[in-house]
Design a protein around this motif. Sequence first.
Motif, PDB file in Angstrom:
ATOM      1  N   LEU A 124      25.110  67.857  56.822  1.00  0.00           N
ATOM      2  CA  LEU A 124      24.570  68.275  58.121  1.00  0.00           C
ATOM      3  C   LEU A 124      24.525  69.791  58.224  1.00  0.00           C
ATOM      4  O   LEU A 124      23.549  70.371  58.706  1.00  0.00           O
ATOM      5  CB  LEU A 124      25.399  67.700  59.271  1.00  0.00           C
ATOM      6  N   LYS A 125      25.575  70.437  57.762  1.00  0.00           N
ATOM      7  CA  LYS A 125      25.635  71.898  57.784  1.00  0.00           C
ATOM      8  C   LYS A 125      24.645  72.479  56.778  1.00  0.00           C
ATOM      9  O   LYS A 125      23.878  73.382  57.093  1.00  0.00           O
ATOM     10  CB  LYS A 125      27.063  72.361  57.482  1.00  0.00           C
ATOM     11  N   ALA A 126      24.664  71.940  55.565  1.00  0.00           N
ATOM     12  CA  ALA A 126      23.828  72.475  54.490  1.00  0.00           C
ATOM     13  C   ALA A 126      22.339  72.235  54.725  1.00  0.00           C
ATOM     14  O   ALA A 126      21.501  73.001  54.246  1.00  0.00           O
ATOM     15  CB  ALA A 126      24.248  71.872  53.151  1.00  0.00           C
ATOM     16  N   SER A 127      21.991  71.188  55.475  1.00  0.00           N
ATOM     17  CA  SER A 127      20.572  70.894  55.729  1.00  0.00           C
ATOM     18  C   SER A 127      19.961  71.805  56.784  1.00  0.00           C
ATOM     19  O   SER A 127      18.756  71.787  56.992  1.00  0.00           O
ATOM     20  CB  SER A 127      20.399  69.430  56.160  1.00  0.00           C
ATOM     21  N   GLU A 128      20.831  72.593  57.431  1.00  0.00           N
ATOM     22  CA  GLU A 128      20.396  73.536  58.463  1.00  0.00           C
ATOM     23  C   GLU A 128      19.521  72.840  59.517  1.00  0.00           C
ATOM     24  O   GLU A 128      18.381  73.212  59.763  1.00  0.00           O
ATOM     25  CB  GLU A 128      19.683  74.737  57.843  1.00  0.00           C
ATOM     26  N   GLY A 129      20.127  71.809  60.123  1.00  0.00           N
ATOM     27  CA  GLY A 129      19.421  71.080  61.176  1.00  0.00           C
ATOM     28  C   GLY A 129      18.285  70.212  60.657  1.00  0.00           C
ATOM     29  O   GLY A 129      17.253  70.058  61.311  1.00  0.00           O
ATOM     30  N   PHE A 130      18.453  69.663  59.471  1.00  0.00           N
ATOM     31  CA  PHE A 130      17.457  68.826  58.801  1.00  0.00           C
ATOM     32  C   PHE A 130      16.159  69.584  58.518  1.00  0.00           C
ATOM     33  O   PHE A 130      15.072  69.015  58.496  1.00  0.00           O
ATOM     34  CB  PHE A 130      17.169  67.545  59.602  1.00  0.00           C
ATOM     35  N   THR A 131      16.266  70.878  58.275  1.00  0.00           N
ATOM     36  CA  THR A 131      15.086  71.667  57.917  1.00  0.00           C
ATOM     37  C   THR A 131      14.897  71.767  56.404  1.00  0.00           C
ATOM     38  O   THR A 131      13.859  72.236  55.954  1.00  0.00           O
ATOM     39  CB  THR A 131      15.174  73.094  58.507  1.00  0.00           C
ATOM     40  N   LYS A 132      15.890  71.337  55.637  1.00  0.00           N
ATOM     41  CA  LYS A 132      15.784  71.309  54.176  1.00  0.00           C
ATOM     42  C   LYS A 132      15.627  69.852  53.751  1.00  0.00           C
ATOM     43  O   LYS A 132      16.593  69.086  53.781  1.00  0.00           O
ATOM     44  CB  LYS A 132      17.026  71.938  53.539  1.00  0.00           C
TER      45      LYS A 132
ATOM     46  N   ALA B  70      15.271  67.970  50.943  1.00  0.00           N
ATOM     47  CA  ALA B  70      16.074  67.324  49.897  1.00  0.00           C
ATOM     48  C   ALA B  70      17.516  67.106  50.368  1.00  0.00           C
ATOM     49  O   ALA B  70      18.069  66.008  50.210  1.00  0.00           O
ATOM     50  CB  ALA B  70      16.054  68.153  48.616  1.00  0.00           C
ATOM     51  N   VAL B  71      18.108  68.128  50.958  1.00  0.00           N
ATOM     52  CA  VAL B  71      19.480  68.012  51.458  1.00  0.00           C
ATOM     53  C   VAL B  71      19.537  67.001  52.597  1.00  0.00           C
ATOM     54  O   VAL B  71      20.491  66.221  52.706  1.00  0.00           O
ATOM     55  CB  VAL B  71      20.023  69.389  51.908  1.00  0.00           C
ATOM     56  N   SER B  72      18.508  66.971  53.430  1.00  0.00           N
ATOM     57  CA  SER B  72      18.456  66.030  54.550  1.00  0.00           C
ATOM     58  C   SER B  72      18.439  64.587  54.064  1.00  0.00           C
ATOM     59  O   SER B  72      19.145  63.732  54.609  1.00  0.00           O
ATOM     60  CB  SER B  72      17.219  66.305  55.420  1.00  0.00           C
ATOM     61  N   VAL B  73      17.659  64.317  53.033  1.00  0.00           N
ATOM     62  CA  VAL B  73      17.581  62.956  52.477  1.00  0.00           C
ATOM     63  C   VAL B  73      18.929  62.540  51.906  1.00  0.00           C
ATOM     64  O   VAL B  73      19.406  61.419  52.149  1.00  0.00           O
ATOM     65  CB  VAL B  73      16.465  62.857  51.414  1.00  0.00           C
ATOM     66  N   ILE B  74      19.556  63.431  51.156  1.00  0.00           N
ATOM     67  CA  ILE B  74      20.876  63.135  50.589  1.00  0.00           C
ATOM     68  C   ILE B  74      21.887  62.883  51.710  1.00  0.00           C
ATOM     69  O   ILE B  74      22.702  61.956  51.634  1.00  0.00           O
ATOM     70  CB  ILE B  74      21.343  64.274  49.657  1.00  0.00           C
ATOM     71  N   THR B  75      21.822  63.678  52.761  1.00  0.00           N
ATOM     72  CA  THR B  75      22.722  63.511  53.905  1.00  0.00           C
ATOM     73  C   THR B  75      22.544  62.139  54.537  1.00  0.00           C
ATOM     74  O   THR B  75      23.524  61.429  54.804  1.00  0.00           O
ATOM     75  CB  THR B  75      22.463  64.619  54.948  1.00  0.00           C
ATOM     76  N   ILE B  76      21.314  61.739  54.760  1.00  0.00           N
ATOM     77  CA  ILE B  76      21.034  60.435  55.377  1.00  0.00           C
ATOM     78  C   ILE B  76      21.491  59.297  54.469  1.00  0.00           C
ATOM     79  O   ILE B  76      22.059  58.306  54.941  1.00  0.00           O
ATOM     80  CB  ILE B  76      19.544  60.323  55.744  1.00  0.00           C
TER      81      ILE B  76
END
Length: 115
Positions: free
Chosen positions: A20-28, A30-36
């Motif tokens: 959640l932190k690394a995705s910067e509010g789901f603006t990234k 690839a990171v957002s998909v991994i987070t989900i």
Amino acid sequence: MAWVWLFLGGVSEVVWAYGLKASEGFTKPAVSVITIIFMIISFYLFAKSMQIIPIGTGYAIFTGLGAAGTVIAGVFLFEETMGPMKVIFLLLLFVGIIGLKVTTKEGQEVSGEEE
């Protein structure tokens, strides 16, 4: 096996909290998909453990592991501070998690009565 699922669910919670932190509010993306994906894994493992572990104990341990792990990840990954009081309260959290684990028997029904 339920305790393993619960532990892995708690660890997965740390991963998605970090995400959640690394995705910067789901603006990234690839990171957002991994987070989900880790959110889904985390809740799946938690749900599997709840088939055997009483809900109150399971949820407290699940969120406690997630909270403690996230504090530790924040210190190492985001250079957050770790003062003496934070260490004391983190240790108290671990004592609570361990205490709940050792005082809970697998197979207890939700009402707390043994089968």
